[in-house]
Design a protein around this motif. Structure first.
Motif, short mmCIF file in Angstrom:
data_model
loop_
_atom_site.label_atom_id
_atom_site.label_comp_id
_atom_site.label_asym_id
_atom_site.label_seq_id
_atom_site.Cartn_x
_atom_site.Cartn_y
_atom_site.Cartn_z
N MET A 19 0.85 -1.17 0.00
CA MET A 19 0.00 0.00 0.00
C MET A 19 0.90 1.24 0.00
N ASP A 20 0.63 2.16 -0.92
CA ASP A 20 1.44 3.37 -0.97
C ASP A 20 0.91 4.40 0.04
N ASP A 21 1.66 5.48 0.21
CA ASP A 21 1.31 6.49 1.20
C ASP A 21 -0.01 7.19 0.90
N LYS A 22 -0.31 7.41 -0.38
CA LYS A 22 -1.58 8.06 -0.74
C LYS A 22 -2.76 7.19 -0.32
N GLN A 23 -2.67 5.89 -0.58
CA GLN A 23 -3.74 4.97 -0.19
C GLN A 23 -3.85 4.91 1.34
N LYS A 24 -2.72 4.89 2.01
CA LYS A 24 -2.72 4.87 3.47
C LYS A 24 -3.43 6.10 4.02
N ASP A 25 -3.11 7.27 3.47
CA ASP A 25 -3.76 8.51 3.90
C ASP A 25 -5.26 8.49 3.60
N ARG A 26 -5.61 8.00 2.42
CA ARG A 26 -7.01 7.93 1.99
C ARG A 26 -7.82 7.04 2.95
N LEU A 27 -7.27 5.88 3.27
CA LEU A 27 -7.98 4.94 4.14
C LEU A 27 -8.07 5.46 5.58
N PHE A 28 -7.02 6.14 6.02
CA PHE A 28 -7.08 6.76 7.35
C PHE A 28 -8.17 7.82 7.39
#
Length: 143
Positions: free
Chosen positions: A1-10
């Motif tokens: 999981m990339d950082d953008k996806q991590k931020d989106r899911l958070f």
């Protein structure tokens, strides 16, 4: 999981929690008061009437003592009743009461009015419901 996806899911999780707090606050005047643990147990029993206490505890992921305390409180409030299992008298089945059904209708009216102001488009509501059901199903499958 990339950082953008991590931020989106958070952000998704954070928004779900924020909306949940608003809904919980709005129900204060609308229904029988309950704790978040009681709400989790009541929701399961509403969706799965006749479930055993073990099934409900496992599905809500509550430790035994917390589940038992929440169940006792719901019984004291007249929202849940226990019935002996007709096939095995050692087992107890849990059912919502008439008071729980009335409470749920009251809550449905309150939350529907509140959300109608924020999500008035039926297609948008259906899309969000579908996505949240899928997320819940995926999270439950991880048990």
């Amino acid at each position: 999981m990339d950082d953008k996806q991590k931020d989106r899911l958070f952000e998704l999780a954070d928004l779900i929690l924020a909306i949940s707090r608003h809904l919980h606050a709005a129900k204060a005047d609308a229904a029988e008061p309950w704790t978040p643990l009681e709400a989790a147990v009541m929701r399961y029993i509403d969706h799965q009437p006749g479930a055993t206490a073990t099934q409900a505890a496992e599905a809500t992921r509550l430790i035994s003592s917390n589940f038992s305390r929440a169940l006792r409180k719901l019984e004291q409030k007249g929202l849940v009743r226990r019935e002996a299992d007709p096939d095995d008298a050692r087992r107890v089945r849990l059912y919502p009461t008439q008071k729980a059904a009335e409470n749920l209708r009251h809550l449905q009216n309150t939350w529907s009015r509140l959300l109608d102001q924020a999500v008035s488009d039926a297609a948008e509501a259906d899309a969000v419901i579908t996505a949240l059901r899928r997320i819940e199903s995926q999270l439950l499958g991880r048990s």
